[in-house]
Design a protein around this motif. Structure first.
Motif, PDB file in Angstrom:
ATOM      1  N   ALA A 100      85.560   2.210  -8.967  1.00 41.90           N
ATOM      2  CA  ALA A 100      85.144   2.956 -10.157  1.00 41.90           C
ATOM      3  C   ALA A 100      84.221   2.170 -11.082  1.00 41.90           C
ATOM      4  O   ALA A 100      83.179   2.687 -11.504  1.00 41.90           O
ATOM      5  N   PRO A 101      84.538   0.916 -11.438  1.00 47.01           N
ATOM      6  CA  PRO A 101      83.624   0.172 -12.332  1.00 47.01           C
ATOM      7  C   PRO A 101      82.237  -0.007 -11.735  1.00 47.01           C
ATOM      8  O   PRO A 101      81.232   0.067 -12.453  1.00 47.01           O
ATOM      9  N   VAL A 102      82.178  -0.250 -10.425  1.00 45.11           N
ATOM     10  CA  VAL A 102      80.879  -0.426  -9.765  1.00 45.11           C
ATOM     11  C   VAL A 102      80.090   0.870  -9.801  1.00 45.11           C
ATOM     12  O   VAL A 102      78.880   0.890 -10.068  1.00 45.11           O
ATOM     13  N   ARG A 103      80.760   1.993  -9.532  1.00 44.17           N
ATOM     14  CA  ARG A 103      80.086   3.305  -9.546  1.00 44.17           C
ATOM     15  C   ARG A 103      79.568   3.627 -10.946  1.00 44.17           C
ATOM     16  O   ARG A 103      78.458   4.146 -11.101  1.00 44.17           O
ATOM     17  N   ARG A 104      80.387   3.335 -11.963  1.00 45.59           N
ATOM     18  CA  ARG A 104      79.953   3.602 -13.338  1.00 45.59           C
ATOM     19  C   ARG A 104      78.733   2.774 -13.715  1.00 45.59           C
ATOM     20  O   ARG A 104      77.800   3.259 -14.356  1.00 45.59           O
ATOM     21  N   LEU A 105      78.758   1.489 -13.321  1.00 46.97           N
ATOM     22  CA  LEU A 105      77.635   0.611 -13.634  1.00 46.97           C
ATOM     23  C   LEU A 105      76.359   1.083 -12.939  1.00 46.97           C
ATOM     24  O   LEU A 105      75.276   1.137 -13.537  1.00 46.97           O
ATOM     25  N   ALA A 106      76.488   1.455 -11.664  1.00 42.60           N
ATOM     26  CA  ALA A 106      75.323   1.930 -10.911  1.00 42.60           C
ATOM     27  C   ALA A 106      74.787   3.235 -11.491  1.00 42.60           C
ATOM     28  O   ALA A 106      73.571   3.423 -11.613  1.00 42.60           O
ATOM     29  N   GLN A 107      75.699   4.119 -11.863  1.00 41.63           N
ATOM     30  CA  GLN A 107      75.277   5.406 -12.413  1.00 41.63           C
ATOM     31  C   GLN A 107      74.619   5.235 -13.772  1.00 41.63           C
ATOM     32  O   GLN A 107      73.663   5.942 -14.110  1.00 41.63           O
ATOM     33  N   ARG A 108      75.123   4.284 -14.559  1.00 38.08           N
ATOM     34  CA  ARG A 108      74.539   4.029 -15.878  1.00 38.08           C
ATOM     35  C   ARG A 108      73.098   3.527 -15.739  1.00 38.08           C
ATOM     36  O   ARG A 108      72.203   3.915 -16.508  1.00 38.08           O
ATOM     37  N   LEU A 109      72.876   2.691 -14.737  1.00 37.17           N
ATOM     38  CA  LEU A 109      71.527   2.186 -14.498  1.00 37.17           C
ATOM     39  C   LEU A 109      70.594   3.309 -14.052  1.00 37.17           C
ATOM     40  O   LEU A 109      69.435   3.388 -14.486  1.00 37.17           O
ATOM     41  N   TYR A 110      71.115   4.190 -13.197  1.00 40.14           N
ATOM     42  CA  TYR A 110      70.295   5.333 -12.744  1.00 40.14           C
ATOM     43  C   TYR A 110      69.966   6.254 -13.914  1.00 40.14           C
ATOM     44  O   TYR A 110      68.820   6.699 -14.060  1.00 40.14           O
ATOM     45  N   ASP A 111      70.960   6.540 -14.736  1.00 44.83           N
ATOM     46  CA  ASP A 111      70.741   7.448 -15.870  1.00 44.83           C
ATOM     47  C   ASP A 111      69.695   6.890 -16.838  1.00 44.83           C
ATOM     48  O   ASP A 111      68.956   7.652 -17.474  1.00 44.83           O
ATOM     49  N   ARG A 112      69.642   5.569 -16.924  1.00 37.64           N
ATOM     50  CA  ARG A 112      68.696   4.943 -17.858  1.00 37.64           C
ATOM     51  C   ARG A 112      67.254   5.229 -17.467  1.00 37.64           C
ATOM     52  O   ARG A 112      66.379   5.403 -18.336  1.00 37.64           O
ATOM     53  N   TYR A 113      66.988   5.279 -16.158  1.00 41.61           N
ATOM     54  CA  TYR A 113      65.613   5.474 -15.682  1.00 41.61           C
ATOM     55  C   TYR A 113      65.405   6.845 -15.036  1.00 41.61           C
ATOM     56  O   TYR A 113      64.386   7.057 -14.375  1.00 41.61           O
ATOM     57  N   GLU A 114      66.352   7.755 -15.243  1.00 42.21           N
ATOM     58  CA  GLU A 114      66.246   9.063 -14.580  1.00 42.21           C
ATOM     59  C   GLU A 114      65.019   9.849 -15.045  1.00 42.21           C
ATOM     60  O   GLU A 114      64.297  10.436 -14.232  1.00 42.21           O
ATOM     61  N   VAL A 115      64.780   9.870 -16.347  1.00 45.31           N
ATOM     62  CA  VAL A 115      63.647  10.643 -16.877  1.00 45.31           C
ATOM     63  C   VAL A 115      62.332  10.152 -16.284  1.00 45.31           C
ATOM     64  O   VAL A 115      61.481  10.951 -15.856  1.00 45.31           O
ATOM     65  N   ALA A 116      62.171   8.843 -16.223  1.00 48.61           N
ATOM     66  CA  ALA A 116      60.944   8.276 -15.656  1.00 48.61           C
ATOM     67  C   ALA A 116      60.833   8.597 -14.166  1.00 48.61           C
ATOM     68  O   ALA A 116      59.733   8.904 -13.664  1.00 48.61           O
ATOM     69  N   LEU A 117      61.952   8.538 -13.458  1.00 52.65           N
ATOM     70  CA  LEU A 117      61.948   8.835 -12.024  1.00 52.65           C
ATOM     71  C   LEU A 117      61.563  10.289 -11.760  1.00 52.65           C
ATOM     72  O   LEU A 117      60.728  10.570 -10.885  1.00 52.65           O
ATOM     73  N   LEU A 118      62.142  11.217 -12.521  1.00 53.35           N
ATOM     74  CA  LEU A 118      61.815  12.629 -12.337  1.00 53.35           C
ATOM     75  C   LEU A 118      60.357  12.904 -12.688  1.00 53.35           C
ATOM     76  O   LEU A 118      59.692  13.715 -12.030  1.00 53.35           O
ATOM     77  N   GLY A 119      59.865  12.233 -13.716  1.00 48.48           N
ATOM     78  CA  GLY A 119      58.451  12.386 -14.063  1.00 48.48           C
ATOM     79  C   GLY A 119      57.539  11.885 -12.953  1.00 48.48           C
ATOM     80  O   GLY A 119      56.508  12.514 -12.646  1.00 48.48           O
ATOM     81  N   PHE A 120      57.894  10.754 -12.334  1.00 47.59           N
ATOM     82  CA  PHE A 120      57.107  10.213 -11.219  1.00 47.59           C
ATOM     83  C   PHE A 120      57.101  11.183 -10.045  1.00 47.59           C
ATOM     84  O   PHE A 120      56.057  11.396  -9.405  1.00 47.59           O
ATOM     85  N   ILE A 121      58.258  11.765  -9.755  1.00 44.25           N
ATOM     86  CA  ILE A 121      58.351  12.715  -8.640  1.00 44.25           C
ATOM     87  C   ILE A 121      57.508  13.946  -8.902  1.00 44.25           C
ATOM     88  O   ILE A 121      56.820  14.456  -8.002  1.00 44.25           O
ATOM     89  N   GLU A 122      57.510  14.453 -10.131  1.00 45.51           N
ATOM     90  CA  GLU A 122      56.708  15.632 -10.453  1.00 45.51           C
ATOM     91  C   GLU A 122      55.215  15.347 -10.322  1.00 45.51           C
ATOM     92  O   GLU A 122      54.435  16.220  -9.918  1.00 45.51           O
ATOM     93  N   GLN A 123      54.801  14.130 -10.651  1.00 44.15           N
ATOM     94  CA  GLN A 123      53.383  13.776 -10.556  1.00 44.15           C
ATOM     95  C   GLN A 123      52.932  13.614  -9.107  1.00 44.15           C
ATOM     96  O   GLN A 123      51.759  13.836  -8.797  1.00 44.15           O
ATOM     97  N   HIS A 124      53.851  13.237  -8.233  1.00 45.61           N
ATOM     98  CA  HIS A 124      53.499  12.993  -6.830  1.00 45.61           C
ATOM     99  C   HIS A 124      54.341  13.894  -5.917  1.00 45.61           C
ATOM    100  O   HIS A 124      54.785  13.456  -4.850  1.00 45.61           O
ATOM    101  N   ARG A 125      54.548  15.105  -6.360  1.00 47.36           N
ATOM    102  CA  ARG A 125      55.425  16.025  -5.620  1.00 47.36           C
ATOM    103  C   ARG A 125      54.922  16.258  -4.195  1.00 47.36           C
ATOM    104  O   ARG A 125      55.706  16.284  -3.243  1.00 47.36           O
ATOM    105  N   GLY A 126      53.610  16.451  -4.040  1.00 42.59           N
ATOM    106  CA  GLY A 126      53.080  16.756  -2.717  1.00 42.59           C
ATOM    107  C   GLY A 126      53.359  15.657  -1.701  1.00 42.59           C
ATOM    108  O   GLY A 126      53.757  15.928  -0.562  1.00 42.59           O
ATOM    109  N   VAL A 127      53.170  14.407  -2.096  1.00 46.75           N
ATOM    110  CA  VAL A 127      53.375  13.284  -1.180  1.00 46.75           C
ATOM    111  C   VAL A 127      54.852  13.047  -0.916  1.00 46.75           C
ATOM    112  O   VAL A 127      55.275  12.788   0.221  1.00 46.75           O
ATOM    113  N   LEU A 128      55.654  13.158  -1.963  1.00 49.19           N
ATOM    114  CA  LEU A 128      57.073  12.829  -1.844  1.00 49.19           C
ATOM    115  C   LEU A 128      57.893  13.914  -1.150  1.00 49.19           C
ATOM    116  O   LEU A 128      59.085  13.700  -0.892  1.00 49.19           O
TER     117      LEU A 128
END
Length: 334
Positions: A100-128
């Protein structure tokens, strides 16, 4: 090489531990909120539209990190020891990813950069699109299999539905299962008027004290109801003649069987525009009266008590049998 292997191993555990966020709303709710111009729903829509790509990228990243980790360990320790270390490391990573602590830590890191990741995917949707997960672990909206399950779900939505709304859901879904016999006023506490009773101050005073506005008019005994007397009709009498109850009562008398449902009774009230029905059993014997108020109370799940209601539970009163409706004049006890 050892430092590189350690970094790749941490990345491997992160890829195994993290789960891409899914939209917390169904497609219907997302559309509804979008039409309502809910600004906060934009991020939920991005999550729903890019979920497959994010899941595919995580799988691809996990695969690449696993290959890189395996190559560095084998290069550092050789094939024999390296193979054992790779297998042990992957198994340990699978175990760590469930802590559980490892999952929470990993998820917290993902949540921190989620907005940027989704924005990157939208900009390169065709390739990805080529890395879309074929079968991502998407959590679908639960399928409700019964009314009881829906009631259970609604009872748990304490942050969405108020207490009164949850009660209305519960009562509304079970309304068709309530029987007339469960909500009627029992025979032994029925207030009635005989057909030859004289309309005068004494009778009006007695009727007024009951707190009711409508009364069955009976011929001989309670099993022979011939009309309904409404106090409003008595107050509208303009002449000074003597009237019997039978001359000012209204017809027809509407009957409902005690085994019929409250849903059926409500439909009958709406169709006939009456406010009181005589409840009978299979032998057409009077077993009680059902009012529109009784039916609405059953639908709402709460009593409608006014200043004239002397008793909240008429069934408890019926147990004491304060009337003599069960003992007609011609009865004989043996």
């Amino acid at each position: 090489m050892v430092l590189l292997a350690a970094i790749l191993y941490i990345c491997l555990v992160w890829c195994l531990s993290v789960a891409p966020r899914q939209s917390q709303y169904s497609a219907f709710e997302r559309t509804r909120r979008l039409e309502a111009q809910d600004i906060a729903i934009a991020h939920e829509i991005r999550r729903a539209e890019t979920y497959d790509v994010v899941a595919g990228m995580l799988r691809l990243a996990g695969l690449l990190v696993t290959v890189g980790f395996s190559w560095t360990v084998l290069a550092e320790f050789g094939w024999a020891i390296g193979t054992i270390a790779v297998v042990a490391g992957i198994l340990a990573g699978l175990i760590l990813s469930r802590v559980a602590p490892v999952r929470r830590l990993a998820q917290r890191l993902y949540d921190r950069y989620e907005v940027a990741l989704l924005g990157f995917i939208e900009q390169h949707r065709g390739v990805l699109q080529i890395v879309r997960a074929v079968n991502p672990q998407r959590v679908e909206a639960p399928q409700v299999a019964s009314k009881e399950e829906f009631i259970h779900i609604s009872d748990s939505l304490i942050t969405i539905l108020t207490k009164d709304e949850r009660r209305l859901v519960r009562q509304g879904l079970s309304f068709s299962e309530v029987k007339v016999g469960d909500i009627m006023t029992p025979r032994s506490v029925m207030e009635s008027v005989k057909k030859d009773d004289i309309i005068g101050p004494l009778l009006l005073d007695e009727l007024h004290k009951t707190g009711h506005s409508r009364f069955p008019v009976i011929d001989k005994d309670i099993d022979h109801v011939i009309g309904i007397l409404h106090i409003r009709n008595l107050l509208q009498l303009q002449d000074k003649k003597t009237h019997e109850a039978s001359s000012v009562m209204t017809k027809p008398v509407h009957y409902v069987n005690e085994v019929q449902t409250a849903n059926h009774a409500l439909a009958a009230f709406l169709r006939t525009h009456c406010h009181l029905m005589i409840a009978v059993n299979e032998y057409r014997e009077t077993v009680g009266i059902l009012t529109l108020e009784d039916t609405i109370e059953s639908l709402l799940g709460r009593k409608i008590i006014d200043e004239f209601d002397a008793h909240e539970d008429l069934r408890a009163v019926a147990a004491r049998n304060p009337r003599h409706n069960n003992q007609p004049p011609q009865h004989t006890d043996v």
